[in-house]
Design an enzyme around this catalytic site. Structure first.
Site, PDB file in Angstrom:
ATOM      1  N   LYS A   1      75.623 -12.258   4.736  1.00 23.39           N
ATOM      2  CA  LYS A   1      74.621 -12.092   5.802  1.00 23.39           C
ATOM      3  C   LYS A   1      73.308 -12.804   5.451  1.00 23.39           C
ATOM      4  O   LYS A   1      73.099 -13.225   4.306  1.00 23.39           O
ATOM      5  CB  LYS A   1      74.411 -10.596   6.051  1.00 23.39           C
ATOM      6  CG  LYS A   1      75.665  -9.881   6.585  1.00 23.39           C
ATOM      7  CD  LYS A   1      75.368  -8.416   6.942  1.00 23.39           C
ATOM      8  CE  LYS A   1      76.584  -7.714   7.504  1.00 23.39           C
ATOM      9  NZ  LYS A   1      76.286  -6.318   7.920  1.00 23.39           N
TER      10      LYS A   1
ATOM     11  N   TYR B   1      80.353  -8.661  17.266  1.00 29.16           N
ATOM     12  CA  TYR B   1      80.164  -7.243  16.955  1.00 29.16           C
ATOM     13  C   TYR B   1      80.388  -6.343  18.179  1.00 29.16           C
ATOM     14  O   TYR B   1      79.891  -5.216  18.210  1.00 29.16           O
ATOM     15  CB  TYR B   1      78.756  -7.020  16.387  1.00 29.16           C
ATOM     16  CG  TYR B   1      78.656  -7.282  14.898  1.00 29.16           C
ATOM     17  CD1 TYR B   1      79.360  -6.499  13.976  1.00 29.16           C
ATOM     18  CD2 TYR B   1      77.835  -8.287  14.390  1.00 29.16           C
ATOM     19  CE1 TYR B   1      79.259  -6.718  12.614  1.00 29.16           C
ATOM     20  CE2 TYR B   1      77.736  -8.516  13.015  1.00 29.16           C
ATOM     21  CZ  TYR B   1      78.446  -7.714  12.138  1.00 29.16           C
ATOM     22  OH  TYR B   1      78.347  -7.909  10.776  1.00 29.16           O
TER      23      TYR B   1
ATOM     24  N   ASN C   1      72.394  -5.439   4.792  1.00 26.89           N
ATOM     25  CA  ASN C   1      73.331  -4.974   3.765  1.00 26.89           C
ATOM     26  C   ASN C   1      74.290  -6.066   3.272  1.00 26.89           C
ATOM     27  O   ASN C   1      75.413  -5.789   2.858  1.00 26.89           O
ATOM     28  CB  ASN C   1      74.052  -3.706   4.205  1.00 26.89           C
ATOM     29  CG  ASN C   1      75.002  -3.935   5.358  1.00 26.89           C
ATOM     30  OD1 ASN C   1      75.008  -5.018   5.943  1.00 26.89           O
ATOM     31  ND2 ASN C   1      75.791  -2.941   5.687  1.00 26.89           N
TER      32      ASN C   1
ATOM     33  N   HIS D   1      79.605  -8.640   5.295  1.00 30.95           N
ATOM     34  CA  HIS D   1      80.559  -8.069   6.255  1.00 30.95           C
ATOM     35  C   HIS D   1      81.967  -8.315   5.742  1.00 30.95           C
ATOM     36  O   HIS D   1      82.253  -9.371   5.184  1.00 30.95           O
ATOM     37  CB  HIS D   1      80.424  -8.746   7.629  1.00 30.95           C
ATOM     38  CG  HIS D   1      81.578  -8.436   8.548  1.00 30.95           C
ATOM     39  ND1 HIS D   1      81.590  -7.325   9.355  1.00 30.95           N
ATOM     40  CD2 HIS D   1      82.775  -9.058   8.736  1.00 30.95           C
ATOM     41  CE1 HIS D   1      82.760  -7.291  10.017  1.00 30.95           C
ATOM     42  NE2 HIS D   1      83.492  -8.334   9.658  1.00 30.95           N
TER      43      HIS D   1
ATOM     44  N   GLU E   1      89.033 -11.438  13.774  1.00 31.28           N
ATOM     45  CA  GLU E   1      87.770 -11.985  13.250  1.00 31.28           C
ATOM     46  C   GLU E   1      87.961 -13.385  12.657  1.00 31.28           C
ATOM     47  O   GLU E   1      87.094 -14.251  12.815  1.00 31.28           O
ATOM     48  CB  GLU E   1      87.193 -11.033  12.194  1.00 31.28           C
ATOM     49  CG  GLU E   1      86.712  -9.726  12.810  1.00 31.28           C
ATOM     50  CD  GLU E   1      86.152  -8.742  11.792  1.00 31.28           C
ATOM     51  OE1 GLU E   1      85.695  -7.679  12.212  1.00 31.28           O
ATOM     52  OE2 GLU E   1      86.173  -9.040  10.574  1.00 31.28           O
TER      53      GLU E   1
HETATM   54  P1  IDP Z   1      80.700  -2.001   7.570  1.00 32.16           P
HETATM   55  O1  IDP Z   1      79.867  -3.274   7.617  1.00 32.16           O
HETATM   56  O2  IDP Z   1      80.573  -1.327   6.227  1.00 32.16           O
HETATM   57  O3  IDP Z   1      82.126  -2.213   7.993  1.00 32.16           O
HETATM   58  P2  IDP Z   1      80.252  -0.773  10.166  1.00 32.16           P
HETATM   59  O4  IDP Z   1      80.293   0.699  10.418  1.00 32.16           O
HETATM   60  O5  IDP Z   1      81.384  -1.593  10.669  1.00 32.16           O
HETATM   61  O6  IDP Z   1      80.028  -0.975   8.595  1.00 32.16           O
HETATM   62  O7  IDP Z   1      78.898  -1.302  10.810  1.00 32.16           O
HETATM   63  C1  IDP Z   1      78.651  -2.678  10.984  1.00 32.16           C
HETATM   64  C2  IDP Z   1      77.255  -3.006  10.512  1.00 32.16           C
HETATM   65  O8  IDP Z   1      76.320  -2.323  11.357  1.00 32.16           O
HETATM   66  C3  IDP Z   1      76.924  -2.504   9.096  1.00 32.16           C
HETATM   67  O9  IDP Z   1      77.320  -3.408   8.076  1.00 32.16           O
HETATM   68  C4  IDP Z   1      75.412  -2.374   9.167  1.00 32.16           C
HETATM   69  O10 IDP Z   1      74.789  -3.662   9.029  1.00 32.16           O
HETATM   70  C5  IDP Z   1      75.206  -1.881  10.590  1.00 32.16           C
HETATM   71  N1  IDP Z   1      75.136  -0.407  10.602  1.00 32.16           N
HETATM   72  C6  IDP Z   1      76.157   0.467  10.529  1.00 32.16           C
HETATM   73  N2  IDP Z   1      75.725   1.742  10.559  1.00 32.16           N
HETATM   74  C7  IDP Z   1      74.391   1.674  10.650  1.00 32.16           C
HETATM   75  C8  IDP Z   1      73.355   2.665  10.718  1.00 32.16           C
HETATM   76  O11 IDP Z   1      73.583   3.881  10.679  1.00 32.16           O
HETATM   77  N3  IDP Z   1      72.066   2.187  10.808  1.00 32.16           N
HETATM   78  C9  IDP Z   1      71.772   0.862  10.855  1.00 32.16           C
HETATM   79  N4  IDP Z   1      72.715  -0.102  10.788  1.00 32.16           N
HETATM   80  C10 IDP Z   1      74.006   0.294  10.686  1.00 32.16           C
HETATM   81 MG    MG Z   2      82.873  -2.787   9.882  1.00 32.35          MG
END
Ligand code: IDP
Ligand code: MG
Length: 149
Positions: free
Chosen positions: A11, A51, A114, A117, A128
């Site tokens: 990212k 997304y 974070n 992905h 994807e």
């Molecule tokens: P993942 O990336 O670990 O698979 P997902 O639940 O698929 O997590 O969520 C996609 C992305 O959305 C996450 O990587 C993060 O950047 C963002 N995200 C998920 N949950 C939250 C949240 O509670 N607050 C803010 N951003 C979130």
């Molecule tokens: Mg995910």
């Protein structure tokens, strides 16, 4: 154990920090092969499409804004249990909860920024991967004759 492919995205936070190579080393040290890669600066529309499964989540707008804030590095990884292996290297979504030594624990500032992905299942991985790479641009290094990746 099965040979799999997964989609991985470094990212904008990690591209800005100049740690693409450090993250690539972790993939290779875990036995994953990079079989396709490209750098992309996503448009708003493409980020929304990618997304789309999260479109009703409260964090959707922020996620899209973050993902288009700079270039990202996108790769297809191949190897035994590639999806789970990659998710293990990534760590929990919230870097505060991620195990020490995982990519998110080591590089991420927040749950928004974070770092990485990764696909979460074979079906989503296939969707994807096809979103970013036509099959002709994927260079599998799996040998059909020896059966080993
Ligand atoms: P993942 O990336 O670990 O698979 P997902 O639940 O698929 O997590 O969520 C996609 C992305 O959305 C996450 O990587 C993060 O950047 C963002 N995200 C998920 N949950 C939250 C949240 O509670 N607050 C803010 N951003 C979130
Ligand atoms: Mg995910």
């Amino acid at each position: 154990m099965m040979k799999e492919r997964t989609l991985s995205i470094i990212k904008p936070d990690a591209v800005t920090k100049n740690v693409i190579g450090q993250i690539y080393s972790r993939f290779e040290n875990a036995g994953l092969k990079i079989i396709a890669a490209r750098m992309v600066h996503l448009s708003y529309a493409d980020a929304e499409k990618f997304y789309a499964v999260h479109k009703n989540q409260f964090f959707f707008k922020n996620l899209i804004k973050f993902m288009i804030s700079g270039p990202i590095m996108i790769q297809v990884l191949e190897g035994e249990d590639a999806i789970a292996k990659h998710r293990k290297l990534m760590g929990e979504t919230d870097p505060k909860k991620a195990d020490k030594g995982t990519i998110r624990s080591d590089f991420s500032e927040s749950i928004d920024a974070n770092t990485i992905h990764g696909s979460d299942a074979p079906k989503t991985a296939a969707i994807e991967i096809a979103f970013f790479f036509p099959e002709m641009n994927i260079y599998s290094r799996y040998s059909i004759t020896s059966g080993t990746p």
